[in-house]
Design a protein around this motif. Structure first.
Motif, PDB file in Angstrom:
ATOM      1  N   UNK A 281      40.321 126.053  57.664  1.00 42.91           N
ATOM      2  CA  UNK A 281      39.314 125.881  56.632  1.00 42.91           C
ATOM      3  C   UNK A 281      38.079 126.705  56.981  1.00 42.91           C
TER       4      UNK A 281
ATOM      5  N   UNK B 247      40.005 123.741  61.864  1.00 40.75           N
ATOM      6  CA  UNK B 247      39.260 124.463  62.911  1.00 40.75           C
ATOM      7  C   UNK B 247      39.814 124.198  64.308  1.00 40.75           C
ATOM      8  N   UNK B 248      40.036 122.917  64.584  1.00 42.86           N
ATOM      9  CA  UNK B 248      40.314 122.519  65.963  1.00 42.86           C
ATOM     10  C   UNK B 248      41.762 122.771  66.356  1.00 42.86           C
TER      11      UNK B 248
ATOM     12  N   UNK C 250      33.786 126.809  69.321  1.00 46.15           N
ATOM     13  CA  UNK C 250      33.317 125.419  69.362  1.00 46.15           C
ATOM     14  C   UNK C 250      34.479 124.429  69.280  1.00 46.15           C
ATOM     15  N   UNK C 251      34.691 123.927  68.057  1.00 41.85           N
ATOM     16  CA  UNK C 251      35.679 122.853  67.882  1.00 41.85           C
ATOM     17  C   UNK C 251      37.094 123.345  68.169  1.00 41.85           C
TER      18      UNK C 251
ATOM     19  N   UNK D 204      39.418 124.215  72.537  1.00 44.68           N
ATOM     20  CA  UNK D 204      40.438 123.549  73.349  1.00 44.68           C
ATOM     21  C   UNK D 204      41.845 124.076  73.006  1.00 44.68           C
TER      22      UNK D 204
ATOM     23  N   UNK E 112      28.096 128.506  61.095  1.00 47.38           N
ATOM     24  CA  UNK E 112      29.074 127.892  60.183  1.00 47.38           C
ATOM     25  C   UNK E 112      28.661 128.202  58.748  1.00 47.38           C
TER      26      UNK E 112
ATOM     27  N   UNK F 250      29.871 125.733  55.522  1.00 49.85           N
ATOM     28  CA  UNK F 250      29.235 124.422  55.347  1.00 49.85           C
ATOM     29  C   UNK F 250      27.722 124.520  55.221  1.00 49.85           C
TER      30      UNK F 250
ATOM     31  N   UNK G  53      25.025 126.353  59.604  1.00 48.91           N
ATOM     32  CA  UNK G  53      24.595 125.602  60.783  1.00 48.91           C
ATOM     33  C   UNK G  53      24.897 126.430  62.041  1.00 48.91           C
ATOM     34  N   UNK G  54      24.144 126.217  63.096  1.00 52.75           N
ATOM     35  CA  UNK G  54      24.322 127.018  64.308  1.00 52.75           C
ATOM     36  C   UNK G  54      25.698 126.789  64.931  1.00 52.75           C
ATOM     37  N   UNK G  55      26.183 127.788  65.630  1.00 56.66           N
ATOM     38  CA  UNK G  55      27.407 127.635  66.418  1.00 56.66           C
ATOM     39  C   UNK G  55      27.108 128.149  67.812  1.00 56.66           C
TER      40      UNK G  55
ATOM     41  N   UNK H  43      20.427 124.133  61.256  1.00 55.42           N
ATOM     42  CA  UNK H  43      20.269 123.109  62.302  1.00 55.42           C
ATOM     43  C   UNK H  43      19.523 123.630  63.523  1.00 55.42           C
TER      44      UNK H  43
END
Lengths: 353, 291
Positions: free
Chosen positions: B38, B62-63, B98-99, B102, B124, B127, B130-132, B143
């Motif tokens: 997404x 994302x993750x 980020x997300x 992993x 980002x 959305x 926002x900071x990453x 943010x």
């Protein structure tokens, strides 16, 4: 107090600040992101803590950490983000930690879209994560309540040391209405009887949910259930509108209850005896009140919800299936329309005649 | 060359994602499977029932982007169906740094045969900016807003190529959508090298960074010409090729093109931050041997 036109998502942050919340941890997701934006500006300005996490899991576990330290903590998300948080929510409930989680529901399943829906009802109201736990769940239906019920959520989470979810949707988060600011602001008070604060007096406190002994874990589970029973006895909240003589009872929460209210007014003008029963707490669900209504005469209940018949299950359970319960719903990001509700009301009224 | 990403999608004029995706497909060719989470790219190219993709496209989140790619590779290999099919995971900076970190780490550590393309637009965007972990120092986002007391994001970018290289990836490259030939060549190399490979594409976003829609390529090039975004390739953990910048431009030339750095020129004390950003560029010159 001041009255201001404000967005629902911003009202959540105002409620939290007045409730003495001093830590916000979050991750962006539409349509909840304004809560994060607002918190990133207001929390640091007031000397409180804002941290943008790298993921939803990180955010909920930062909540777990700060709640362990006895602080009042807020996070907010929406559908997919709520799903990611569930392990953390179960741990918060298992460690009996207070926190407030705001779910600005969007349409699912999967990615779905960013339109409003109430499809997280079952996930949030019945628990969501693993194990025998419950969230306390409150459902606002106006910008004013986005603020007031967020404050209430902090009160309940502190009182019961339990996660409280404010369950709203994309419309409530995004819409703008007048907000009367709270009269008084709460001060943060850390309960050192259980919190872990890095001080000598809290050194022996333990924040955990591990019980390797089966009987000990069973005892703990029974203790949790007792807590939920106390919550059920004391905290049920609901609103009735034109219910005195109603033979058709619309049951609805959140944004769909606003549409129902208009439908009730319109149907009353046509002489149809219809009323609205709005649960404000979804757990505890006002089951005794609905049972009493069902027992009080011939009535038809209508669950009006933006989901696939999730609320209707609780209405059926509460009324013991003794009276007909029908469904009016939309999904996929669509709002319920007045016409839809009116058609159902007229259909039932015609049948009753 | 026929574009495998059809025009008519819903991207903004001057969209960096569309360019990155197009160049990636030009390099990979028809025989590839794309996994993408997404984000703007997915939302603008695949709102059901539309699709711009001329190749199989699998939507992830994302993750789990690299995990889904791992699953595809494992499934194809288990039935001996891999052939020459290239598996490409494309993710934004959130889904990579980020997300998504992993699952990216897991896939590279396990050594799946796939290529991960990071489309780095440094926040980002889908959305609401926002900071990453890829947001540069002193950039204003929703943010990490600049204001009376803040000069925007206080952290430098996470060095993702170095992290991937540390996993033992045989091929890691940085590129920029301002240099299509460079990007196509590097993605082509990445998909041809066996094992988990990585291409990190610097991708200026007209909406999030605040510049005219006609300037995407100019802004992208300026990041490279000021040495804020060095272009290099790593083979088995060693830097083997670097794009030299003979006469680096001052970082102001790059910063002043963008709204997200506007406060550095209008707020008292902004000079200091510009100096610190210049120092980052100077460090790159030495570290990567850009001259």
């Amino acid at each position: 107090m001041a009255t201001q036109l404000i967005k629902g998502n911003s009202a959540v942050v105002i409620g939290a600040l007045y409730a003495g919340c001093d830590c916000y941890f979050g991750y962006p997701i539409t349509p909840a992101s304004e809560i994060l934006h607002e918190a990133s500006q207001t929390f640091p300005k007031l000397g409180r803590k804002f941290v943008q996490a790298e993921s939803e899991e990180a955010a909920i576990n930062m909540v777990y950490g700060a709640a362990s330290a006895g602080h009042r903590v807020l996070t907010a998300s929406s559908g997919p983000g709520m799903s990611l948080k569930q392990e953390g929510v179960s741990y918060l409930a298992g460690a009996e930690l207070p926190c407030v989680i705001v779910d600005i529901m969007r349409a699912g399943p999967g990615l779905g879209n960013i339109g409003p829906e109430q499809g997280d009802y079952t996930q949030v109201v019945k628990g969501g994560g693993h194990g025998n736990y419950r969230n306390i769940v409150i459902a606002p239906n106006s910008v004013q309540e986005m603020c007031d019920l967020t404050m209430k959520a902090f009160e309940l989470s502190t009182k019961y040391r339990n996660p409280v979810v404010v369950l709203a949707d994309g419309v409530l988060g995004q819409m703008i209405e007048p907000l009367k600011f709270p009269e008084t602001a709460e001060e943060l008070a850390i309960d050192k009887s259980w919190a872990v604060c890095g001080t000598k007096e809290t050194r022996e406190n333990l924040v955990t949910s591990i019980f390797l002994d089966f009987d000990q874990l069973e005892d703990f589970n029974y203790k949790l259930q007792e807590k939920y029973e106390t919550v059920k006895e004391n905290e049920v909240d609901y609103e009735e509108y034109m219910m005195e003589d109603a033979s058709i009872v619309l049951v609805s929460y959140g944004i769909s209850s606003r549409i129902c209210r208009s439908a009730v007014e319109a149907a009353r003008k046509d002489g149809i005896k219809v009323g609205l029963f709005r649960p404000i707490t979804l757990f505890p669900f006002p089951e005794n009140e609905l049972k009493a209504l069902a027992d009080s005469g011939d009535k038809t209940f209508v669950s009006v919800e933006m989901s696939n018949g999730q609320l209707i299950d609780d209405v059926r359970l509460a009324t013991g299936c003794t009276k007909p319960v029908e469904l009016v719903n939309r999904m996929g990001g669509n709002l319920i329309t007045m016409d839809q509700v009116m058609d159902k009301i007229k259909e039932i009224a015609a049948r009753e005649e | 060359m026929k574009s495998l990403l059809a025009p008519g999608h819903r991207g903004c004029a001057g969209c960096c994602d569309a360019m990155a995706a197009k160049f990636t497909l030009m390099a990979a060719g028809e025989d590839c499977i794309v996994v993408s989470p997404t984000g703007c790219l997915e939302v603008m190219t695949t709102p059901y029932p539309e699709s711009s993709w001329g190749v199989p496209f699998i939507h992830s989140l994302f993750e789990n982007n690299a995990a889904v790619a791992s699953g595809i590779e494992a499934a194809l290999k288990s039935k001996g169906e891999m052939g020459n099919t290239k598996i490409i995971a494309m993710g934004g900076d959130g889904a990579t740094l980020d997300i998504g970190m992993r699952s990216v780490s897991g896939a590279f550590e396990r050594g799946h045969d796939f290529t991960f393309v990071c489309i780095d637009n440094e926040a980002y965007m889908n959305t609401g900016v926002q900071r990453s972990a890829a947001t540069p120092f002193a950039a204003s986002t929703t943010t990490s807003p600049s204001g009376k007391v803040s000069f925007g994001n206080i952290r430098p970018k996470k060095n993702m190529p170095a992290i991937i290289a540390a996993h033992g990836s045989p091929y890691v490259a940085t590129t920029s959508i301002g240099y299509p030939k460079d990007m196509i060549r590097k993605v082509k190399t990445a998909v041809d090298v066996e094992g988990p490979t990585y291409v990190h594409a610097h991708s200026p976003c007209t909406t999030g960074w605040g510049f005219d829609t006609s300037k995407t390529v100019e802004v992208a090039k300026m990041a490279v010409e000021t040495c804020l975004w060095p272009l290099y390739e790593m083979e088995d953990g060693e830097i083997t090729k670097v794009k030299k910048i003979k006469n680096p431009k001052p970082v102001e030339d790059y910063l002043k093109m963008q709204r997200r750095f506007k406060h550095l020129f209008t707020k008292e004390g902004g000079d200091e931050f510009i100096k610190q950003i210049q120092a980052l560029a100077d460090e790159n010159i030495v570290k990567f041997g850009l001259q």
